[in-house]
Design an enzyme around this catalytic site. Structure first.
Site, PDB file in Angstrom:
ATOM      1  NE  ARG A  15      -4.574  -2.336  -4.492  1.00  0.00           N
ATOM      2  CZ  ARG A  15      -4.910  -1.292  -3.999  1.00  0.00           C
ATOM      3  NH1 ARG A  15      -4.740  -0.847  -3.004  1.00  0.00           N
ATOM      4  NH2 ARG A  15      -6.176  -0.585  -4.398  1.00  0.00           N
ATOM      5  CE  LYS A  75     -10.699  -0.352  -5.710  1.00  0.00           C
ATOM      6  NZ  LYS A  75     -10.126   0.912  -4.948  1.00  0.00           N
ATOM      7  CE1 TYR A  94      -8.740  -2.146   1.899  1.00  0.00           C
ATOM      8  CE2 TYR A  94      -7.682  -2.547   0.608  1.00  0.00           C
ATOM      9  CZ  TYR A  94      -7.755  -2.140   1.356  1.00  0.00           C
ATOM     10  OH  TYR A  94      -6.865  -1.554   2.257  1.00  0.00           O
ATOM     11  CG  HIS A  96     -14.200   1.660   0.057  1.00  0.00           C
ATOM     12  ND1 HIS A  96     -13.851   2.600   1.043  1.00  0.00           N
ATOM     13  CD2 HIS A  96     -13.112   0.920  -0.126  1.00  0.00           C
ATOM     14  CE1 HIS A  96     -12.786   2.161   1.772  1.00  0.00           C
ATOM     15  NE2 HIS A  96     -12.498   1.598   0.433  1.00  0.00           N
ATOM     16  CD  GLU A 118     -15.181  -0.952   3.317  1.00  0.00           C
ATOM     17  OE1 GLU A 118     -13.448  -2.045   2.479  1.00  0.00           O
ATOM     18  OE2 GLU A 118     -15.590  -1.513   2.429  1.00  0.00           O
ATOM     19  NE  ARG A 203      -0.823  10.111  15.517  1.00  0.00           N
ATOM     20  CZ  ARG A 203      -0.647   9.273  15.653  1.00  0.00           C
ATOM     21  NH1 ARG A 203       0.023   8.354  16.657  1.00  0.00           N
ATOM     22  NH2 ARG A 203       0.764   8.892  14.770  1.00  0.00           N
ATOM     23  CB  VAL A 239      -7.605  15.216   7.893  1.00  0.00           C
ATOM     24  CG1 VAL A 239      -7.204  17.189   8.353  1.00  0.00           C
ATOM     25  CG2 VAL A 239      -8.943  16.358   7.117  1.00  0.00           C
ATOM     26  CG  LEU A 240     -10.712   9.825   8.065  1.00  0.00           C
ATOM     27  CD1 LEU A 240     -11.465   9.217   6.757  1.00  0.00           C
ATOM     28  CD2 LEU A 240     -10.017   7.452   8.553  1.00  0.00           C
ATOM     29  CB  VAL A 267      -3.338  11.652   1.439  1.00  0.00           C
ATOM     30  CG1 VAL A 267      -3.671  10.309   0.959  1.00  0.00           C
ATOM     31  CG2 VAL A 267      -2.017  12.268   0.887  1.00  0.00           C
ATOM     32  CB  ALA A 268      -8.660  13.660   2.595  1.00  0.00           C
ATOM     33  CB  ILE A 269      -8.461  13.289  -3.183  1.00  0.00           C
ATOM     34  CG1 ILE A 269      -9.752  13.602  -4.488  1.00  0.00           C
ATOM     35  CG2 ILE A 269      -8.060  11.958  -3.470  1.00  0.00           C
ATOM     36  CD1 ILE A 269     -10.172  15.164  -4.183  1.00  0.00           C
ATOM     37  CG  ASP A 270      -9.968   8.568  -0.058  1.00  0.00           C
ATOM     38  OD1 ASP A 270      -9.385   9.166   0.290  1.00  0.00           O
ATOM     39  OD2 ASP A 270      -9.765   6.699   1.233  1.00  0.00           O
ATOM     40  CE  LYS A 279     -10.538  19.096 -11.923  1.00  0.00           C
ATOM     41  NZ  LYS A 279     -10.083  20.697 -12.465  1.00  0.00           N
TER      42      LYS A 279
HETATM   43  N1  NAD Z   1      -5.371   9.471  -1.862  1.00  0.00           N
HETATM   44  C1  NAD Z   1      -5.641   7.921  -1.964  1.00  0.00           C
HETATM   45  O1  NAD Z   1      -4.710   6.625  -2.357  1.00  0.00           O
HETATM   46  C2  NAD Z   1      -5.719   7.339  -0.152  1.00  0.00           C
HETATM   47  C3  NAD Z   1      -4.556   6.378   0.388  1.00  0.00           C
HETATM   48  C4  NAD Z   1      -4.427   5.868   1.851  1.00  0.00           C
HETATM   49  C5  NAD Z   1      -5.929   6.675   3.014  1.00  0.00           C
HETATM   50  N2  NAD Z   1      -6.082   7.665   1.742  1.00  0.00           N
HETATM   51  C6  NAD Z   1      -7.179   8.355   2.867  1.00  0.00           C
HETATM   52  O2  NAD Z   1      -6.133   9.523   3.388  1.00  0.00           O
HETATM   53  C7  NAD Z   1      -6.958   9.752   4.703  1.00  0.00           C
HETATM   54  C8  NAD Z   1      -6.123   9.777   5.427  1.00  0.00           C
HETATM   55  O3  NAD Z   1      -6.169   8.440   6.055  1.00  0.00           O
HETATM   56  P1  NAD Z   1      -5.407   7.750   7.633  1.00  0.00           P
HETATM   57  O4  NAD Z   1      -5.364   6.272   7.570  1.00  0.00           O
HETATM   58  O5  NAD Z   1      -4.277   8.855   7.969  1.00  0.00           O
HETATM   59  O6  NAD Z   1      -6.585   8.481   8.987  1.00  0.00           O
HETATM   60  P2  NAD Z   1      -6.468   8.532  10.388  1.00  0.00           P
HETATM   61  O7  NAD Z   1      -8.152   8.601  10.660  1.00  0.00           O
HETATM   62  O8  NAD Z   1      -5.177   7.513  10.522  1.00  0.00           O
HETATM   63  O9  NAD Z   1      -5.744  10.243  10.266  1.00  0.00           O
HETATM   64  C9  NAD Z   1      -6.911  11.058  10.265  1.00  0.00           C
HETATM   65  C10 NAD Z   1      -6.384  12.497  11.391  1.00  0.00           C
HETATM   66  O10 NAD Z   1      -7.157  13.243  10.969  1.00  0.00           O
HETATM   67  C11 NAD Z   1      -6.785  14.255  12.145  1.00  0.00           C
HETATM   68  N3  NAD Z   1      -8.222  15.046  11.965  1.00  0.00           N
HETATM   69  C12 NAD Z   1      -9.756  15.065  12.443  1.00  0.00           C
HETATM   70  N4  NAD Z   1      -9.852  16.414  11.365  1.00  0.00           N
HETATM   71  C13 NAD Z   1      -8.928  17.282  12.051  1.00  0.00           C
HETATM   72  C14 NAD Z   1      -9.106  18.384  11.161  1.00  0.00           C
HETATM   73  N5  NAD Z   1      -9.953  19.314  11.354  1.00  0.00           N
HETATM   74  N6  NAD Z   1      -7.371  19.115  11.307  1.00  0.00           N
HETATM   75  C15 NAD Z   1      -6.105  18.375  11.381  1.00  0.00           C
HETATM   76  N7  NAD Z   1      -6.561  17.090  11.809  1.00  0.00           N
HETATM   77  C16 NAD Z   1      -7.693  16.255  11.956  1.00  0.00           C
HETATM   78  C17 NAD Z   1      -7.018  12.839  13.352  1.00  0.00           C
HETATM   79  O11 NAD Z   1      -7.390  13.254  14.623  1.00  0.00           O
HETATM   80  C18 NAD Z   1      -6.286  11.905  12.548  1.00  0.00           C
HETATM   81  O12 NAD Z   1      -5.277  12.328  13.370  1.00  0.00           O
HETATM   82  C19 NAD Z   1      -8.870   9.234   4.667  1.00  0.00           C
HETATM   83  O13 NAD Z   1      -9.460   9.707   4.166  1.00  0.00           O
HETATM   84  C20 NAD Z   1      -8.488   7.760   3.816  1.00  0.00           C
HETATM   85  O14 NAD Z   1      -9.260   7.314   2.672  1.00  0.00           O
HETATM   86  C21 NAD Z   1      -6.629   8.291   0.931  1.00  0.00           C
END
Ligand code: NAD
Length: 382
Positions: A15, A75, A94, A96, A118, A203, A239-240, A267-270, A279
C-alpha cells in the site's frame, strides 16, 4: 506545508500513504507533495502518474525524510525510518505502539509528533481510520473461505452459495462489528445461510434492520456459539474487545465437534485471534489444518489488495491529513478526534492507553502541544 510520502519498506506491504488522487487534493490546497521514486508501484501508479497529480518525485527515502514537514505512510516506521525522523516533524500513519516499546522509544527519541491512524476517533466513538481496513478484511474473509472450502485445498468441497436444489454453505460470523457486517454482507450476497453472533443487543438490532431478516442474528453465549459453530461450514472470527486480546470463543476441544473440512477465518488474529488453535499466517502460506478444520489466519489481509485498500484508507485519512497540513499541530488542538490520534509528541506519550500499556508517564496532549506552540511563538517574536 511540505508533505513527504516514502515507499513502504515493511515486508509484503504494497500500500502507499497517498494515492495520486489524494496528492491532487493536497496540491490543490496549496501544499507541496514529495513522493519517493516507485512508492506507488504496488498499486500500479508509476512516478509519471504522481507527477501528473502534482507531486515532486524524490530519488530516495533520505530526501523525503530530510525535506518533509509531515510524513504520510501506511505501516509503522521501521527502525531505519524512525532514525530518519527529526524533531518538529509530524508523522501520520498506523503505529500500534501499545505492544511495541522499541518503536515507541525510537519515536520518542526522534522528537517527532506522531499521529496514529488507529486511535483517531469520530463523533460516534468509533475509529474511522481503522474501519476501512476492517471493511476490506471482512469482505476478503468470505473470498478466503470460498477458496479454502475447495476440495483440493482440504475443504469440504462445497460452493458457498450452492446451486438451485442444493443447500448453500452455513456461514457463522462471530462479532457483528465492521468486519462481521461486511463478511455477512458478502456471504449473504453469494447466497449462503448466514448467522451473526454478538454480545451487543443494540448491534444485533441494527443488523436485523440492515439485513431485513436475510441474516440470522443471535446473542453470543456459550450455548449459541456451540450450536452455530458445530453446524457451520465456515466460521469467521471478527470479535473485538477494544484494548484487550480477543476472547477465545472457540476452544481446541470444540474443533472435534466441527465438520471435517470446515473453514475458520480468524480475522481477529491481529488481537491474538478468537479460536484457541489460531496462530498468525502469511499470504505466502495462509492456511493450516487442526483436527481436519482449515484455519486461515493472515494478520494483514488488506495487504493482498493494495489498490482497493490504499484508496479506502485515503478516503478516510484525507480530511485529517489536510487539516494537519493546513494548521500543523494547531489542528490537534482544534479537533478532539485528531487529538485522540496524537500518541507521541516531542519525547512524551500523549495517549493514555498507550502510556498505560507501556508503563510510561502520560502527558496531556493539549498541554504538550500548547507548550510547543508557545515556545515557537516566543522564538519567532525574539
Ligand atoms: N486480519 C486482518 O487483516 C484484519 C484487518 C482488519 C481488522 N482486523 C481485526 O478484526 C477484528 C474486528 O474488527 P472490527 O473493526 O470489526 O471491530 P468492531 O469493534 O467493529 O466489532 C467487534 C464486534 O465484536 C463484538 N464482540 C465483542 N465480544 C464478543 C463476544 N464475546 N461474542 C461476540 N461478539 C463479541 C462487539 O460487540 C463488536 O460488535 C479486530 O481485531 C481487528 O483488529 C484484522
Amino acid at each position: 506545508m511540505r508533505i513527504g510520502v516514502p515507499k513502504e519498506i515493511k515486508s509484503q506491504e504494497y500500500r502507499v500513504g497517498l494515492t495520486p488522487g489524494a496528492v491532487r487534493e493536497y496540491v490543490a490546497a496549496g501544499h507541496e507533495v514529495f513522493v519517493e521514486k516507485e512508492a506507488g508501484a504496488g498499486i500500479g501508479a508509476d512516478d509519471s502518474v504522481y507527477a501528473k497529480a502534482g507531486a515532486k518525485i524524490a530519488k530516495d527515502a533520505a530526501e523525503i525524510f530530510s525535506t518533509a514537514e509531515m510524513i504520510v505512510k501506511v505501516k509503522e516506521p521501521q527502525p531505519e525510518e524512525w532514525r530518519r525522523l527529526s524533531a518538529g516533524q509530524i508523522l501520520f500513519t498506523y503505529l500500534h505502539l501499545a505492544p511495541d516499546p522499541r518503536q515507541t522509544h525510537g519515536l520518542m527519541e526522534s522528537g517527532v509528533s506522531a499521529v496514529a491512524y488507529e486511535t483517531v476517533t469520530d463523533g460516534r466513538g468509533h475509529l474511522p481510520l481503522l474501519a476501512p481496513m476492517s471493511e476490506v478484511a471482512g469482505r476478503l474473509a468470505i473470498e478466503a473461505a470460498g477458496q479454502s472450502l475447495k476440495r483440493y485445498n482440504g475443504g469440504r468441497g462445497i460452493l458457498i452459495g450452492g446451486v438451485p436444489g442444493v443447500q448453500p454453505a452455513r456461514v457463522v460470523v462471530l462479532g457483528g462489528g465492521v468486519v462481521g457486517t461486511h463478511a455477512a454482507r458478502m456471504a449473504a450476497g453469494l447466497g449462503a445461510e448466514v448467522s451473526v453472533l454478538d454480545k451487543s443487543l443494540p448491534r444485533l438490532r441494527e443488523l436485523d434492520e440492515l439485513f431485513h431478516g436475510r441474516v440470522r442474528t443471535r446473542f453470543s453465549s456459550l450455548e449459541t456459539i456451540e450450536e452455530e459453530v458445530f453446524a457451520a461450514d465456515v466460521v469467521i472470527g471478527a470479535v473485538l474487545v477494544p484494548g484487550a486480546s480477543a476472547p477465545k470463543l472457540v476452544t481446541r476441544d470444540m474443533l472435534k465437534h466441527m465438520k471435517r473440512g470446515a473453514v475458520v477465518v480468524d480475522v481477529a488474529i491481529d488481537q491474538g485471534g478468537c479460536f484457541e488453535t489460531s496462530k498468525p499466517t502469511t499470504h505466502a502460506d495462509p492456511v493450516y489444518a487442526v483436527d481436519g478444520v482449515i484455519h486461515y489466519c493472515v494478520a494483514n489481509m488488506p495487504g493482498s489488495v493494495p489498490l482497493t485498500s490504499s484508496q479506502a484508507l485515503n478516503n478516510a485519512t484525507l480530511p485529517f491529513g489536510l487539516a494537519l497540513a493546513a494548521k500543523g499541530l494547531r489542528a490537534v488542538l482544534d479537533d478532539p478526534h485528531l487529538r485522540a490520534g496524537l500518541n507521541v509528541h516531542r519525547r512524551e506519550i500523549t495517549h493514555p492507553a498507550v502510556a498505560k500499556s507501556l508503563g510510561l508517564p502520560f502527558k496531556d496532549p493539549v498541554e504538550a502541544v500548547q507548550a510547543t506552540l508557545r515556545t515557537q511563538n516566543s522564538r519567532w517574536a525574539s
